[in-house]
Design a protein around this motif. Sequence first.
Motif, mmCIF file in Angstrom:
data_model
loop_
_atom_site.group_PDB
_atom_site.id
_atom_site.type_symbol
_atom_site.label_atom_id
_atom_site.label_comp_id
_atom_site.label_asym_id
_atom_site.label_seq_id
_atom_site.Cartn_x
_atom_site.Cartn_y
_atom_site.Cartn_z
ATOM 1 N N LEU A 189 -4.751 -1.891 5.175
ATOM 2 C CA LEU A 189 -5.054 -0.499 5.517
ATOM 3 C C LEU A 189 -6.132 -0.411 6.592
ATOM 4 O O LEU A 189 -6.415 0.661 7.120
ATOM 5 C CB LEU A 189 -5.513 0.265 4.265
ATOM 6 N N ASP A 190 -6.730 -1.536 6.926
ATOM 7 C CA ASP A 190 -7.803 -1.569 7.923
ATOM 8 C C ASP A 190 -7.246 -1.284 9.320
ATOM 9 O O ASP A 190 -6.156 -1.736 9.665
ATOM 10 C CB ASP A 190 -8.483 -2.930 7.906
ATOM 11 N N PRO A 193 -4.779 -7.799 1.378
ATOM 12 C CA PRO A 193 -5.900 -8.366 2.127
ATOM 13 C C PRO A 193 -7.157 -7.505 2.079
ATOM 14 O O PRO A 193 -8.166 -7.851 2.689
ATOM 15 C CB PRO A 193 -5.355 -8.412 3.558
ATOM 16 N N ASP A 194 -7.098 -6.384 1.361
ATOM 17 C CA ASP A 194 -8.203 -5.431 1.362
ATOM 18 C C ASP A 194 -9.088 -5.536 0.127
ATOM 19 O O ASP A 194 -9.964 -4.696 -0.094
ATOM 20 C CB ASP A 194 -7.653 -4.007 1.490
ATOM 21 N N LEU A 241 -0.582 -2.203 7.890
ATOM 22 C CA LEU A 241 -0.583 -2.824 9.213
ATOM 23 C C LEU A 241 -0.278 -4.309 9.075
ATOM 24 O O LEU A 241 -0.871 -5.015 8.260
ATOM 25 C CB LEU A 241 -1.953 -2.635 9.864
ATOM 26 N N SER A 242 0.645 -4.790 9.915
ATOM 27 C CA SER A 242 0.969 -6.213 9.964
ATOM 28 C C SER A 242 0.885 -6.692 11.404
ATOM 29 O O SER A 242 0.755 -5.901 12.333
ATOM 30 C CB SER A 242 2.374 -6.464 9.406
ATOM 31 N N GLY A 243 0.971 -8.001 11.587
ATOM 32 C CA GLY A 243 0.951 -8.544 12.936
ATOM 33 C C GLY A 243 -0.388 -9.137 13.318
ATOM 34 O O GLY A 243 -1.252 -9.420 12.475
ATOM 35 N N PRO A 255 0.806 -1.220 0.000
ATOM 36 C CA PRO A 255 0.000 0.000 0.000
ATOM 37 C C PRO A 255 0.842 1.274 0.000
ATOM 38 O O PRO A 255 0.295 2.368 0.009
ATOM 39 C CB PRO A 255 -0.785 -0.123 1.312
ATOM 40 N N ASN A 256 2.166 1.116 -0.035
ATOM 41 C CA ASN A 256 3.046 2.267 0.179
ATOM 42 C C ASN A 256 3.662 2.828 -1.094
ATOM 43 O O ASN A 256 4.472 3.757 -1.036
ATOM 44 C CB ASN A 256 4.151 1.880 1.164
#
Length: 361
Positions: free
Chosen positions: A247-248, A218-219, A263-265, A174-175
């Motif tokens: 991005l959620d 994943p979005d 966002l990861s993790g 997303p970057n």
Amino acid sequence: MLSVLTRLSQPLLLALEPETAHALTLRALEFGIYPHERGAGERALEISLWGETFPNPVGVAAGFDKDARVVDAVLGLGCGFAEVGTTTPRPQAGNPAPRVFRLARHGAVINRLGFNNGGHEAARARLARRTTEGIVGVNIGANKESPDRIADYVAGLEAFYDVARYFTVNISSPNTPGLRDLQAPEALGALLGRLMAARAARVAAGAAPRPIVVKLAPDLSDAALEATVETLVRQGVDGIAVSNTTLDRAGLTDPVAQEAGGLSGRPLFHRATVMLARVYQASGGTVPLIGIGGIDSPEAALAKMEAGATLMQLYTGLIYEGPGLIGRIKSHLAQVCRERRLTSIRELVGTRAAEWAAKTI
């Protein structure tokens, strides 16, 4: 002794600024300061895939070793394979700092690095100098200002063809503005058409066919996911990686949760695993999947395989749990094989895909 030092260093690394901690980790690995795995691996954990035998299904995701600096150390930690990158044709600095943020209460990280790396030439030179065995894939991407992004991916395949055992096509970060547009069927078809043609030319010249894996975001909506998977299957990709960062931000309470980036993790685990299962079902289980996102425990690793993953990759989980997580996952998977009387870990793949796919994201 090294395992003890590694456990003691974990709190110290978490006290440092994230990119500083990452840089120190890479330097330690380069100097061989890490707990080396000893002894033969569990036979039940071996995965036969793409004409290769993976000693186990656990790898470290792209982003950890962007420039192929610590490939042999990653394998030495006990991983069954390593993946370098994301690499771009020309070096680029990425986005301005600060650009990595820990959300410790959630076991998560937000990054907006922006494909910071030293370019194809430097990474290829390091891989060409390797003298050890081990399966190494290269994650390829496009420069931010490239006038022809598809050409950048083809350049990546060409640059690393003789030193990579497989390629991951990163169209889901997303970057890099507009990069995710390449997941749309028409653009994806054009990209894969040129990559497949470049590979076919190599094969015609006598080279081995290198597997091509596509990494998804994943979005994607359910409709977009179905169309994308249909395109991937039709184009004959060798694997699908599910998934990149999200991005959620639902349910996050950390003060830095609204920082821009992926966002990861742990918060990504549910979304990514449901998507993994849906991709498994949409592809009819015919395309090997790499499960990524929120693997920070042996139980999470098992869930990825049951949802449809043949291989898996960790990154954020290692930040919080340390490299011992790799061994814990392998021990748990081997124990599950013994308890369920399985001869191969692959017998677990997709056994709960229907259950996971039915969950709400």
